[in-house]
Design a protein around this motif. Structure first.
Motif, PDB file in Angstrom:
ATOM      1  N   ASN A  78       0.817  -1.212   0.000  1.00  0.00           N
ATOM      2  CA  ASN A  78       0.000   0.000   0.000  1.00  0.00           C
ATOM      3  C   ASN A  78       0.849   1.260   0.000  1.00  0.00           C
ATOM      4  O   ASN A  78       0.487   2.255  -0.631  1.00  0.00           O
ATOM      5  CB  ASN A  78      -0.938  -0.027   1.201  1.00  0.00           C
ATOM      6  N   ILE A  79       1.984   1.224   0.674  1.00  0.00           N
ATOM      7  CA  ILE A  79       2.894   2.373   0.656  1.00  0.00           C
ATOM      8  C   ILE A  79       3.424   2.601  -0.764  1.00  0.00           C
ATOM      9  O   ILE A  79       3.516   3.740  -1.231  1.00  0.00           O
ATOM     10  CB  ILE A  79       4.049   2.169   1.661  1.00  0.00           C
ATOM     11  N   LEU A  80       3.739   1.509  -1.462  1.00  0.00           N
ATOM     12  CA  LEU A  80       4.220   1.635  -2.844  1.00  0.00           C
ATOM     13  C   LEU A  80       3.142   2.222  -3.750  1.00  0.00           C
ATOM     14  O   LEU A  80       3.438   3.051  -4.613  1.00  0.00           O
ATOM     15  CB  LEU A  80       4.680   0.272  -3.363  1.00  0.00           C
ATOM     16  N   SER A  85       1.258   6.954  -6.578  1.00  0.00           N
ATOM     17  CA  SER A  85       0.203   7.942  -6.818  1.00  0.00           C
ATOM     18  C   SER A  85       0.769   9.353  -6.854  1.00  0.00           C
ATOM     19  O   SER A  85       0.348  10.178  -7.667  1.00  0.00           O
ATOM     20  CB  SER A  85      -0.875   7.842  -5.735  1.00  0.00           C
ATOM     21  N   VAL A  86       1.730   9.640  -5.979  1.00  0.00           N
ATOM     22  CA  VAL A  86       2.352  10.967  -5.958  1.00  0.00           C
ATOM     23  C   VAL A  86       3.099  11.213  -7.268  1.00  0.00           C
ATOM     24  O   VAL A  86       3.015  12.290  -7.865  1.00  0.00           O
ATOM     25  CB  VAL A  86       3.306  11.116  -4.749  1.00  0.00           C
ATOM     26  N   ASN A 122      -2.178   2.103   5.464  1.00  0.00           N
ATOM     27  CA  ASN A 122      -3.269   1.177   5.751  1.00  0.00           C
ATOM     28  C   ASN A 122      -3.503   0.237   4.569  1.00  0.00           C
ATOM     29  O   ASN A 122      -3.341   0.627   3.425  1.00  0.00           O
ATOM     30  CB  ASN A 122      -4.569   1.937   6.041  1.00  0.00           C
ATOM     31  N   VAL A 123      -3.905  -0.967   4.874  1.00  0.00           N
ATOM     32  CA  VAL A 123      -4.286  -1.913   3.826  1.00  0.00           C
ATOM     33  C   VAL A 123      -5.740  -1.610   3.490  1.00  0.00           C
ATOM     34  O   VAL A 123      -6.648  -1.983   4.215  1.00  0.00           O
ATOM     35  CB  VAL A 123      -4.105  -3.372   4.287  1.00  0.00           C
ATOM     36  N   ASP A 124      -5.955  -0.885   2.390  1.00  0.00           N
ATOM     37  CA  ASP A 124      -7.286  -0.376   2.074  1.00  0.00           C
ATOM     38  C   ASP A 124      -7.430  -0.235   0.567  1.00  0.00           C
ATOM     39  O   ASP A 124      -6.444  -0.055  -0.144  1.00  0.00           O
ATOM     40  CB  ASP A 124      -7.487   0.989   2.758  1.00  0.00           C
TER      41      ASP A 124
END
Length: 197
Positions: A78-80, A85-86, A122-124
């Motif tokens: 999720n961080i990746l 996205s940025v 978060n895992v979302d």
């Protein structure tokens, strides 16, 4: 209560991903997710349930198969997505305004937004959904910028695909369709409709 909901969602998607990794992606149907607890009266006793398309559960499930079932791997995935996205947001703004300074400032402000930082680990479904939505918008702008010169419909196909993935991942990401519908070059599309096929 926000943290409690966040932890519930993490458990929801991680157990789906773990079960995908252990039992395969088609045991209960075509990417039908299964979690360990039933939460509604209409769910199956084994935990199989209807939901939006389980994009994050599938991707984390693949990562679990490759690197092992750990919370670190789930959060890293999720961080990746958030970091990507940025980068895509930077490319989108640069394609829109053709100015490096505006693109860099926009990407920086997006990356330090408190809600963005909160959801990034978060895992979302928000993380892949946002990434695919911005990527779809980027390819749409690329198509708009090149369509009169070279008719590169591959950009339009990619835009459509990524907006669709974003929408089925989280329905509210369909909001990107509003500016697309309002800015779509209908006259050009009607004139060159055969090239769309």
């Amino acid at each position: 209560s926000c943290n409690r909901l966040s932890y519930w969602k993490v458990a929801h998607y991680i157990t789906e991903a773990r079960n995908f990794a252990r039992e395969g992606f088609f045991k209960y149907g075509f990417f039908v997710p299964m979690r360990d607890t039933t939460e509604g009266i209409n769910e199956q006793p084994d935990g199989a349930h209807n939901d939006t398309f389980p994009t994050i559960s599938i991707i984390v499930g693949i990562m679990f198969k490759l690197f092992g079932e750990t919370l670190f791997i789930a959060r890293l995935t999720n961080i990746l997505f958030s970091l990507a996205s940025v980068v895509v947001f930077y490319l989108l703004v640069k394609a829109l305004f053709e100015r490096e300074d505006i693109a860099l400032i926009s990407a920086f402000l997006a990356s330090v937004n408190p809600m963005y930082v909160f959801f990034s680990h978060n895992v979302d479904v928000i993380n892949p959904g946002l990434f695919f939505m911005i990527l779809g918008a980027y390819f749409y702008i690329k198509w708009i910028k090149t369509q009169l010169d070279k008719d590169k419909f591959s950009y339009l196909y990619l835009a459509t695909f990524f907006v669709m993935i974003a929408t089925i991942t989280k329905y509210t990401f369909a909001v990107i369709a509003v500016p697309i519908v309002l800015s779509f070059p209908y006259k050009h599309a009607i004139k060159n409709w055969k090239k769309f096929l």
